[in-house]
Design an enzyme around this catalytic site. Structure first.
Site, PDB file in Angstrom:
ATOM      1  N   ASP A 347       0.962  -1.548   0.100  1.00 18.13           N
ATOM      2  CA  ASP A 347      -0.118  -0.282   0.229  1.00 18.13           C
ATOM      3  C   ASP A 347       0.575   1.357  -0.072  1.00 18.13           C
ATOM      4  O   ASP A 347       0.512   2.719  -1.118  1.00 18.13           O
ATOM      5  CB  ASP A 347      -1.028   0.009   1.314  1.00 18.13           C
ATOM      6  CG  ASP A 347      -1.455   1.570   1.357  1.00 18.13           C
ATOM      7  OD1 ASP A 347      -2.660   1.425   0.434  1.00 18.13           O
ATOM      8  OD2 ASP A 347      -1.299   1.877   2.583  1.00 18.13           O
ATOM      9  N   GLU A 438      -2.484  -5.628  -3.606  1.00 20.81           N
ATOM     10  CA  GLU A 438      -1.342  -4.722  -3.005  1.00 20.81           C
ATOM     11  C   GLU A 438      -1.002  -4.963  -2.245  1.00 20.81           C
ATOM     12  O   GLU A 438       1.057  -4.893  -1.981  1.00 20.81           O
ATOM     13  CB  GLU A 438      -1.967  -3.539  -1.342  1.00 20.81           C
ATOM     14  CG  GLU A 438      -2.928  -2.258  -1.547  1.00 20.81           C
ATOM     15  CD  GLU A 438      -3.623  -1.938  -1.009  1.00 20.81           C
ATOM     16  OE1 GLU A 438      -4.059  -0.542  -1.083  1.00 20.81           O
ATOM     17  OE2 GLU A 438      -3.902  -2.955  -0.015  1.00 20.81           O
TER      18      GLU A 438
END
Length: 690
Positions: A347, A438
């Site tokens: 992320d 992610e």
């Protein structure tokens, strides 16, 4: 005796050619002017001390006073009128040079940033200059999140994603940045006021007042104080003006961005260290985590690694990282671990890479437009759409029938045509799909030894459907709020809950307009979004639209530049290949099952932890976090107590359940999960789960 020139000040009007004889007739009716004449007595001798000045007052009529400016032409006077503005900007530049010199003296990399860039990072939009800190702040914010996240990921290798997120938030939030900035006295350099000629004074004039808690009420007038001063913190700069705490925090992020643009990651890291934020790490930490991923090789038989490597576009040195990236927390048939930590790292990486892309490709966009584009790109919906198109869900290892159903519904909806999507209401987006993207990026980042250039090239192709902005659309709630602000309307979103369903009855009221819409969903945010979308459709049908260009129209008319990875100047880490492990040692300690049975939820008895993960996935909550909160007994008879925390965003509530002490941590965590399940069942969250 020396006589100083006479200086006359008249409160009446001075007229040229005043006649003394005419003035005598009106002497008594004229206002009197006090004229001070200073006569200095000559020294009687070189050794004698000078005597004090004597004051003599003479009354003269205003008619005999003339005011003339000799030696200046009109052009010179016009040029001199620009002097205050020039001096103001010169003062601002000198302030930036002063800070640059201070940084240069503190760490060598401080000399690598120009004074112009420092001035840009110190100047807010309130100054009404052609430059401001906003764009640099966007870039600096992304790097700060990336650098701190990477540091915490390596430093705390036993913490889960939720714990890492909280630690990062404590370091990068505005309150902490404000504290660090004021400790470093950065607030005194900030330029937060527009130029006002009435407040101009020549350089070198000292400030006679020093602000303190006792004198600030005297120094600052009541008009300059914020109306709601109790809700914000302020600091006084050398210019004696109020600064919002967010402004000071933004300057810190903008200075980080300035170092990124002018020099690179190393200089930005040195600045963060100087201000008090540690982001350094050792190469051995990366190698250790990569080597430890071999524990996940026991699941090689469950995953088609070759096909998955082609799908993500990277051939892994450490295959265990790839397996870990597709391992859901609900899957218990292994020695432990899941993709959550990789998701946390990925992320942060994606956030910086996409911000760097937007910053370099769209140099003419305003900071607000950049923020909107980043919000559109770096979100779970965008990542989930990528995962659906690439069929990531087919490789996920999990143990939840509810999760399987929600993923399949969403993937089927994503793959339908645009015309078909308009006819049906879309299902809620499962968070797990975005997490897979992610986690994959985080795994690749680790496997390449933090080689951001390789990850950058992969992301450009990976994220092309998103960053091309071919289907750009603002969030319906944001779009409705902007529409209401433009027309001076009022928007309300009352939320109610019954039988596990959230209902939003949105309403927009204003002059000659009243629109309502109702939407229901198991997720409160989704219900609010759906209601806002309905009202927007109603208002647009009545020809209510924003007069300004939409973001999509702005992008079409904006010239795109070449995409660049800004600031990356680090050397990649040499991550050696792990030692090959015989296949017979890769068998799971749990009974194996077929891949298809695993994906469909299987028939084995579910643990309370698996059940809890199902509940969170079904309600689109964050995954529960388990933490050992107590240890009792002697070392040979140790007992552990666990607690589990569940963040329910719709209710703005966090549920914490505590379990009884057990000699094994796994049993203690299971007991805490049972308590959480009992509470959620009594609260009505489990009525639809099988």
């Amino acid at each position: 005796m020396g006589v100083h020139p006479i200086v006359a000040q008249s409160s009446g009007r001075c007229e040229s050619g005043g006649n003394l004889e005419q003035g005598k007739g009106t002497w008594n009716s004229l206002r009197k002017v006090t004229l001070q004449v200073y006569l200095l007595n000559a020294y009687q001798s070189l050794k004698a001390e000078s005597r004090g000045k004597e004051e003599h007052f003479v009354e003269l009529p205003p008619e005999i006073c003339q005011l003339k400016i000799i030696g200046f032409s009109k052009d010179i006077g016009s040029s001199l009128s620009l002097l205050p503005s020039i001096m103001h900007r010169l003062e601002s530049l000198l302030v930036a040079i002063e800070l640059k010199n201070r940084l240069s003296a503190s760490f060598p990399e401080g000399a690598e940033v120009s004074a112009d860039r420092v001035l840009e990072a110190l100047t807010t939009e309130k100054c009404n200059e052609w430059f401001s800190l906003e764009r640099l702040e966007v870039l600096g914010d992304a790097f700060l999140k990336f650098a701190v996240g990477r540091h915490l990921f390596l430093l705390h290798d036993t913490l889960d994603e939720g714990q890492l997120t909280r630690k990062r938030s404590n370091l990068v939030n505005n309150s902490n940045l404000l504290k660090l900035a004021t400790m470093s006295k950065l607030q005194v350099y900030i330029r937060d006021n527009s130029f006002d000629p009435r407040q101009f004074f020549a350089l070198g004039r000292p400030c006679s007042v020093i602000c303190s808690e006792e004198t600030e009420t005297i120094v600052h007038s009541r008009e300059s104080c914020p109306k709601n001063g109790s809700n914000i913190q302020v600091r006084c700069s050398k210019g004696h003006h109020w600064l919002h705490k967010k402004t000071i925090a933004d300057v810190v992020e903008a200075l980080v961005g300035a170092f990124i643009v002018e020099s690179g990651f190393k200089a930005a890291t040195a600045f963060l260290k100087w201000i008090g934020i540690q982001v350094n790490f050792e190469a051995s930490q990366v190698s250790n985590i990569c080597s430890a991923s071999t524990i996940f090789r026991q699941l090689d038989a469950k995953v088609d690694i070759t096909a998955l490597e082609k799908l993500v576009g990277h051939s892994f040195v450490h295959k265990g990282l790839l397996v870990q990236a597709f391992l859901h927390p609900s899957y218990n048939h292994h020695l432990g671990g899941c993709y959550q930590r990789l998701e946390f790292l990925g992320d942060a990486v994606l956030d910086y890479l996409i911000t760097s892309y937007l910053y370099s490709v769209y140099p003419k966009l305003t900071p607000g437009q950049l923020t909107d584009l980043r919000s559109f790109s770096v979100c779970n919906n965008s990542f989930a759409a990528i995962a659906a198109h690439r069929s990531f869900h087919e490789f996920l290892l999990y143990d939840s029938s509810t999760l399987c159903e929600s993923m399949n519904k969403y993937v089927d909806f994503i793959r339908t045509t645009a015309s078909e999507k308009r006819l049906v209401e879309g299902p809620s987006c499962p968070k797990v799909l975005g997490d897979l993207v992610e986690a994959s990026v985080g795994a690749i980042f680790l496997d390449t030894g933090f080689d951001l250039n390789r990850v950058w090239k992969m992301v450009l192709s990976f994220m092309d459907p998103v960053i091309s902005f071919s289907k750009l659309q603002l969030h319906p709630v944001r779009e409705l709020q902007e529409l209401c602000q433009f027309y001076n309307w009022k928007a309300e979103f009352p939320l109610s809950k019954k039988d596990g369903m959230f209902t939003v009855e949105a309403k927009v009221t204003g002059v000659n307009v009243c629109a309502t819409a109702c939407a229901a969903n198991r997720n409160g945010k989704a219900a609010k979004r759906m209601a806002a979308q309905k009202i927007i459709g109603t208002l647009k049908a009545q020809d209510y639209k924003l007069k300004s260009e939409s973001l999509e129209e702005v992008l079409k008319s904006t010239r795109k530049m070449k995409a660049k990875l800004i600031g990356y100047d680090e050397a990649s880490i040499d991550v050696t290949a792990p030692v090959a492990i015989p296949k017979e040692k890769l068998k799971s300690q749990e009974p194996s099952r077929s891949t298809e049975s695993n994906r469909l939820g299987g028939s084995s008895k579910k643990t309370a932890r698996s059940r809890l993960y199902e509940v969170c996935a079904a309600n689109s909550w964050k995954l529960p976090t388990f933490e050992c909160c107590d240890e009792t007994g002697p070392s040979h008879l140790r007992k552990f107590s666990f607690k589990v925390s569940i963040d329910i965003e719709e209710d703005s509530d966090v549920i914490v359940a505590f379990g009884e002490a057990h000699p094994r941590k796994k049993e203690a965590a299971e007991h805490a999960a049972e308590g959480a399940i009992w509470y959620l069942k009594s609260a009505g969250y489990l009525h639809e789960l099988k």
